[in-house]
Design an enzyme around this catalytic site. Structure first.
Site, PDB file in Angstrom:
ATOM      1  N   ILE A 240       0.842  -1.206   0.000  1.00 27.71           N
ATOM      2  CA  ILE A 240       0.000   0.000   0.000  1.00 27.71           C
ATOM      3  C   ILE A 240       0.875   1.254   0.000  1.00 27.71           C
ATOM      4  O   ILE A 240       0.597   2.218  -0.723  1.00 27.71           O
ATOM      5  CB  ILE A 240      -0.998  -0.022   1.185  1.00 27.71           C
ATOM      6  CG1 ILE A 240      -1.927  -1.241   1.058  1.00 27.71           C
ATOM      7  CG2 ILE A 240      -1.828   1.262   1.216  1.00 27.71           C
ATOM      8  CD1 ILE A 240      -2.860  -1.473   2.238  1.00 27.71           C
TER       9      ILE A 240
ATOM     10  N   ARG B  71      11.158  -0.821   7.904  1.00 23.50           N
ATOM     11  CA  ARG B  71      12.047  -1.515   8.835  1.00 23.50           C
ATOM     12  C   ARG B  71      13.106  -2.366   8.123  1.00 23.50           C
ATOM     13  O   ARG B  71      14.240  -2.399   8.495  1.00 23.50           O
ATOM     14  CB  ARG B  71      11.230  -2.369   9.807  1.00 23.50           C
ATOM     15  CG  ARG B  71      11.770  -2.216  11.210  1.00 23.50           C
ATOM     16  CD  ARG B  71      10.891  -2.856  12.224  1.00 23.50           C
ATOM     17  NE  ARG B  71       9.480  -2.477  12.043  1.00 23.50           N
ATOM     18  CZ  ARG B  71       8.482  -3.167  12.533  1.00 23.50           C
ATOM     19  NH1 ARG B  71       8.685  -4.260  13.204  1.00 23.50           N
ATOM     20  NH2 ARG B  71       7.235  -2.765  12.349  1.00 23.50           N
TER      21      ARG B  71
ATOM     22  N   ALA C 284      -3.810   3.182   8.077  1.00 23.60           N
ATOM     23  CA  ALA C 284      -3.233   1.875   8.437  1.00 23.60           C
ATOM     24  C   ALA C 284      -4.029   1.256   9.591  1.00 23.60           C
ATOM     25  O   ALA C 284      -5.011   0.534   9.360  1.00 23.60           O
ATOM     26  CB  ALA C 284      -1.766   2.044   8.791  1.00 23.60           C
ATOM     27  N   ARG C 285      -3.627   1.539  10.810  1.00 17.56           N
ATOM     28  CA  ARG C 285      -4.358   1.064  11.985  1.00 17.56           C
ATOM     29  C   ARG C 285      -4.359   2.175  13.029  1.00 17.56           C
ATOM     30  O   ARG C 285      -3.351   2.872  13.211  1.00 17.56           O
ATOM     31  CB  ARG C 285      -3.712  -0.188  12.564  1.00 17.56           C
ATOM     32  CG  ARG C 285      -4.134  -1.458  11.851  1.00 17.56           C
ATOM     33  CD  ARG C 285      -5.620  -1.775  12.076  1.00 17.56           C
ATOM     34  NE  ARG C 285      -6.066  -2.976  11.402  1.00 17.56           N
ATOM     35  CZ  ARG C 285      -6.667  -3.008  10.202  1.00 17.56           C
ATOM     36  NH1 ARG C 285      -6.895  -1.897   9.529  1.00 17.56           N
ATOM     37  NH2 ARG C 285      -7.072  -4.147   9.683  1.00 17.56           N
TER      38      ARG C 285
ATOM     39  N   GLU D  72     -12.122   1.752  17.594  1.00 18.70           N
ATOM     40  CA  GLU D  72     -13.271   1.868  16.682  1.00 18.70           C
ATOM     41  C   GLU D  72     -14.489   1.132  17.219  1.00 18.70           C
ATOM     42  O   GLU D  72     -14.337   0.069  17.801  1.00 18.70           O
ATOM     43  CB  GLU D  72     -12.889   1.286  15.306  1.00 18.70           C
ATOM     44  CG  GLU D  72     -11.785   2.083  14.649  1.00 18.70           C
ATOM     45  CD  GLU D  72     -11.374   1.537  13.282  1.00 18.70           C
ATOM     46  OE1 GLU D  72     -12.088   0.678  12.742  1.00 18.70           O
ATOM     47  OE2 GLU D  72     -10.347   1.984  12.783  1.00 18.70           O
TER      48      GLU D  72
ATOM     49  N   HIS E 214     -13.328   4.364   8.537  1.00 24.57           N
ATOM     50  CA  HIS E 214     -12.635   3.149   8.077  1.00 24.57           C
ATOM     51  C   HIS E 214     -13.147   2.695   6.699  1.00 24.57           C
ATOM     52  O   HIS E 214     -13.698   1.598   6.562  1.00 24.57           O
ATOM     53  CB  HIS E 214     -12.765   2.028   9.105  1.00 24.57           C
ATOM     54  CG  HIS E 214     -11.657   1.011   9.013  1.00 24.57           C
ATOM     55  ND1 HIS E 214     -11.139   0.370  10.104  1.00 24.57           N
ATOM     56  CD2 HIS E 214     -10.965   0.521   7.943  1.00 24.57           C
ATOM     57  CE1 HIS E 214     -10.180  -0.466   9.719  1.00 24.57           C
ATOM     58  NE2 HIS E 214     -10.065  -0.390   8.410  1.00 24.57           N
TER      59      HIS E 214
HETATM   60  C1  DGY Z   1      -7.972  -4.271   6.193  1.00 32.92           C
HETATM   61  O1  DGY Z   1      -8.107  -4.997   5.217  1.00 32.92           O
HETATM   62  O2  DGY Z   1      -7.024  -4.369   6.961  1.00 32.92           O
HETATM   63  C2  DGY Z   1      -9.037  -3.251   6.415  1.00 32.92           C
HETATM   64  O3  DGY Z   1      -8.574  -2.228   7.225  1.00 32.92           O
HETATM   65  C3  DGY Z   1     -10.254  -3.904   7.036  1.00 32.92           C
HETATM   66  O4  DGY Z   1      -9.852  -4.765   8.019  1.00 32.92           O
END
Ligand code: DGY
Length: 323
Positions: free
Chosen positions: A159, A180, A241-242, A271, A289
């Protein structure tokens, strides 16, 4: 021979649910509510496979069921930090994910956020809808140019590289990154992207910083107060990302005190809860999201998950086995 019983923790695209029903006994979460830990435990005990998503917290406690019938967790999504993979492995449960199919749409959304926050699109949209727009004027909602600026990427996986391509070839941006492990030149595919030695170096040099590293213990609060202070005051932070990669309280502090200019977020620490301080700030764009949320990609994710499921029940190694 009886058909394997599978539990879908959330509703999937109808076309994929239909395909699944041709081979499996499918248990569907009719009203699409997020499953509780008790419901997840029940799924692990009553099904041969559990088809999970990011909204399921499959931690060691959930996995500590007496006798799990499920032997595979097929995750619908590329990120799997909501699953305690070590605990699953210890219980003899295979885990798979869905890489590749969501790369382009997630990259598109990172660019959407960059453009929205830099060009103040969220503020403008709210103004128009509120009937508060008084007309064109030279000083109205003046934002920052995106084209030609410096983009810093934290994480240069699939990505990250897709974002870099869009930024370099579409917007003439200069791309810097921190990853990394070294990224082989063959994977850069013509990108003129420069590797930095540290996260801090990227933060200090970029006009836009976009996060593309995994979530979970290793990267929890990678972007904290100290690191935000390395960013330039005119810079923007983008997170598709997260949520746990960013300390949201620190981000709210940085946005309130002019440490950085703005942020665009698609993911959050807890979330669907969104930090109250962030909700009150004008210089942050908040999306729910949506990274992979296109018809094409959501069907693609379902079909990819199904390939993993089919491989498992055919006795083959699932192509996207992560543990
Ligand atoms: C992913 O594919 O990681 C999306 O964020 C949904 O989980």
């Amino acid at each position: 021979m009886s058909r394997p019983r599978i539990v879908l923790t959330r509703r999937w695209p109808a076309a994929v649910e239909q395909r699944l029903a041709e081979r499996y006994e499918v248990v569907v979460n009719e009203d699409d509510h997020p499953l509780s830990p008790a419901e997840l435990r029940d799924a692990l005990m009553s099904a041969d496979a559990v088809l999970t998503t990011v909204s399921d917290r499959i931690d060691a406690e959930v996995l500590a069921v007496d006798a799990p019938r499920a032997k595979v967790l097929v995750n619908y999504g590329v990120g799997f930090n909501h699953i305690d993979v070590a605990a699953a492995t210890a219980r003899g449960i295979v885990v798979t994910n869905t890489p590749d199919v969501l790369t382009d749409c997630t990259a598109d959304l990172a660019l959407t956020l960059m453009l929205m926050i830099a060009r103040r699109a969220g503020e403008g949209e709210r103004e128009v809808r509120a009937g508060a727009w008084s007309g064109w004027r030279p000083t109205h909602l003046v934002g920052s140019r995106v084209s030609g600026k410096i983009l810093g990427l934290i994480g240069m996986g699939r990505i990250g590289r897709a974002v870099a391509r869009r930024a370099q070839f579409g917007f003439g941006m200069q791309v810097l990154y921190f990853n990394r492990s070294p990224v082989p030149a063959s994977e850069l595919e013509g990108l003129d992207a420069r590797a930095c030695h540290s996260v801090e170096e990227v933060l200090a040099r970029a006009d836009f910083v976009s996060l593309h590293c995994p979530g979970g213990v290793t990267n929890r609060h990678l972007i904290n107060r100290e690191r935000l202070a390395h960013m330039q005051r005119h810079a923007f932070l983008i997170n598709t990302a997260r949520g746990d990669v960013v300390d949201e309280a620190a981000l709210a502090w940085a946005l309130t005190n002019g440490i950085i200019a703005g942020a665009g977020l698609d993911v959050y620490e807890a979330e669907p809860h969104v930090n109250e301080d962030l909700l009150a700030l004008p210089n942050v764009v908040l999306l729910p999201h949506l990274g992979s949320a296109t018809e094409e990609t959501r069907v693609g994710m379902g079909l990819r998950a199904m390939q993993n499921l089919d491989a498992f029940f055919d006795g083959r190694t699932p192509p996207d086995r992560v543990a």
